[in-house]
Scaffold this active site. Structure first.
Site, PDB file in Angstrom:
ATOM      1  N   SER A 162      10.661  80.479  74.272  1.00  0.00           N
ATOM      2  CA  SER A 162       9.637  79.439  74.390  1.00  0.00           C
ATOM      3  C   SER A 162      10.213  78.032  74.523  1.00  0.00           C
ATOM      4  O   SER A 162       9.540  77.129  75.008  1.00  0.00           O
ATOM      5  CB  SER A 162       8.701  79.481  73.180  1.00  0.00           C
ATOM      6  N   LYS A 258       9.201  74.111  68.118  1.00  0.00           N
ATOM      7  CA  LYS A 258       8.601  73.652  69.372  1.00  0.00           C
ATOM      8  C   LYS A 258       8.891  72.153  69.518  1.00  0.00           C
ATOM      9  O   LYS A 258       9.435  71.513  68.616  1.00  0.00           O
ATOM     10  CB  LYS A 258       7.079  73.860  69.369  1.00  0.00           C
TER      11      LYS A 258
END
Length: 553
Positions: A162, A258
């Protein structure tokens, strides 16, 4: 304040138990029985009498570290009174205050003779003493590592793509827990180094039944100290997954990493796969590369291993049909996509973008307007459930900020229900179309903390805030500092038909992760210096002790 008040109550309870179970033993050692009830000082006396460093007493009530140290100190005390067999030590660890009380109130317990000459020890007693020394060394190595892990920095691995190509699958990082202020531990009794569960038992297929690595009943409220900074736009941030339903303890929820793309008060939006903040296109840093998912149709099979060796990270699903082969690539940069499209056996190539107003999962109000029903059954759900958004067309949505007063009704409730009930710990009910917060009918709510939008750099292969919603400030762990190890092929990729070959990425080791620079500086020399100093110090200490022993003889 609630944190330290609750902490003090736990300390007092433990001190009372300690006093009740050992006051006679303190009296036999020549101290007032009342000293057994005084926090820290009771362990200070035990260490003094057993000839161990007295400053260790400050470790006795620290979260996570404290229970380990208390067990060690209890064993020292029991040995002082002749209880040195394995079964005595085991009982001291698993039933500390009960076993110590049986020793305390027994009539025949006496102090060991400290003047016994070691020359008269049997071989069995000498071996037992060496074993105790070895176990003690291991214990304090674990304690030292636990202190670093709990109070300074925590190791973290990257198992998914990701954050490619900023953080690679198989990167192992150290996370600075003080970047945004230190979040005090909320479950002080826990097994060191484990996050949420001890192991995956797969019992009944329900992860909630897996054995926890912490004691749920002993809990402390969320508190953050020395908070001089908050997450800023473009920071790479480690946080606990907000909607982890398995673990109620915030600091025990699964860790995610993230990029913080929008902070409290910002407006976030995705337009055709492009990210916008406050109406402006995102700022792409030097260590980021814009990536997209593509579908490729080829007349002949592509050489995926060769492509992987050329381009690095290249998760792909391969399918064969009547026209040839179809490949779904994740995370292709514009340059990589253009070069793959130019391959002679590629027939067509198209970027995968969801149509506007087509939710991955769509929910609609029932006729009586009391609940939502799912109208499309797929594998992913966009946040919030009542918007016709998807990962490529999302928002605009304003990120909640502390002090915001938001309207609460049937339309807005899916946006704020997790904030109200889970993140800010209120009771929330929907009765006959009316909303009640803490038992009172409500039409608005005041946000109690800041929230953030966390999105992966590899947008089309990222489970992020577009799916699980805003990340509360209390879930923030810290900021990755540097990559200490990088292993290609360390994790299997469920999104790919092809497994990357194993290799060590030496060029990524000991490089800072949060600079935003394309070419980051490697700090391997600092690691080498620390290792040299550590082993050099250990060598000279041993040499000094050997020389001193020879002089004494």
């Amino acid at each position: 304040m609630n944190y330290f008040l609750t902490y003090t109550v736990y300390v007092l309870i433990l001190s009372i138990l300690m006093g009740i179970s050992t006051w006679k033993l303190f009296k036999k050692m020549g101290y007032s029985p009342l000293f057994a009830f005084i926090p820290f000082y009771n362990y200070f006396i035990i260490l003094k009498e057993t000839k161990h460093p007295k400053w260790w007493a400050i470790l006795s009530y620290l979260p996570i570290v404290g229970p380990i140290m208390m067990s060690v100190f209890h064993i020292y005390l029991m040995k002082k009174f002749g209880k040195s067999l394995f079964q005595h030590q085991l009982l001291t660890v698993i039933l500390p205050f009960i076993y110590m009380a049986t020793v305390n109130y027994s009539k025949d317990v006496e102090l060991e003779d400290e003047n016994a000459n070691e020359l008269f020890l049997t071989d069995e007693e000498k071996n037992a003493k060496k074993k105790d020394t070895f176990i003690g060394s291991i214990t304090f190595a674990v304690v030292f590592a636990t202190i670093i892990h709990v109070f300074v920095t925590q190791p973290f691995g990257i198992p998914t793509g990701s954050m490619e190509r900023t953080l690679l699958v198989g990167d192992f990082l150290f996370v600075n827990k003080w970047s945004y202020g230190y979040r005090l531990p909320m479950r002080p009794v826990a097994i060191p180094f484990l996050q949420g569960t001890i192991y995956d038992s797969q019992k009944d297929g329900n992860p909630k039944n897996d054995p926890k690595s912490y004691v749920e009943g002993v809990k402390l409220p969320y508190t953050r100290i020395l908070q001089f900074n908050k997450p800023q736009k473009n920071d790479v941030v480690v946080f606990n997954y907000p909607q982890d339903s398995v673990h109620t303890a915030i600091d025990r929820k699964d860790p995610y990493v993230k990029r913080c793309v929008a902070v409290a008060g910002d407006t976030f939006e995705m337009r055709g796969g492009k990210l916008f903040v406050n109406g402006k296109p995102e700022t792409v840093l030097g260590d980021q590369e814009v990536q997209h998912a593509y579908t490729v149709n080829a007349g002949e099979q592509l050489d995926i291993p060769s492509l992987y060796n050329t381009y690095g990270f290249l998760p792909v699903r391969e399918m064969q049909n009547d026209k040839g082969f179809e490949y779904i690539f994740q995370g292709l940069t514009d340059k990589t996509a253009a070069e793959i499209k130019a391959l002679p056996n590629v027939i067509s190539m198209e970027e995968n973008i969801y149509p506007k107003d087509s939710a991955t999962i769509s929910y609609k109000l029932n006729a009586d307007k009391t609940a939502y029903t799912k109208s499309i059954d797929t594998t992913q759900s966009i946040f919030p459930i009542n918007k016709p958004w998807n990962q490529d067309w999302y928002g605009p949505v304003r990120i909640p900020k502390k002090g915001d007063v938001v309207a609460i009704n049937k339309e807005t409730l899916p946006m704020y229900q997790w904030i109200i009930s889970e993140y800010e710990h209120n009771s929330l009910e929907n009765k006959n179309g009316k909303i009640f917060i803490n038992g009172k009918e409500a039409s608005q709510y005041t946000i109690q903390q800041d929230y953030y939008m966390m999105v992966g750099d590899n947008r089309d292969a990222s489970l992020d805030a577009r799916f699980f919603g805003f990340v509360p400030e209390e879930n923030i762990v810290g900021k990755p500092m540097f990559t200490w190890m990088s292993l290609q092929g360390a994790f299997s990729d469920a999104s790919s038909s092809y497994q990357a070959p194993f290799k060590v990425r030496w060029e990524r080791m000991f490089k800072a992760t949060n600079t935003g620079e394309a070419n980051k500086t490697s700090y391997w020399w600092i690691a080498a210096m620390i290792l040299i100093l550590f082993f050099g110090w250990e060598y000279f200490v041993k040499l000094f002790r050997k020389k001193k022993t020879e002089e004494d003889l």
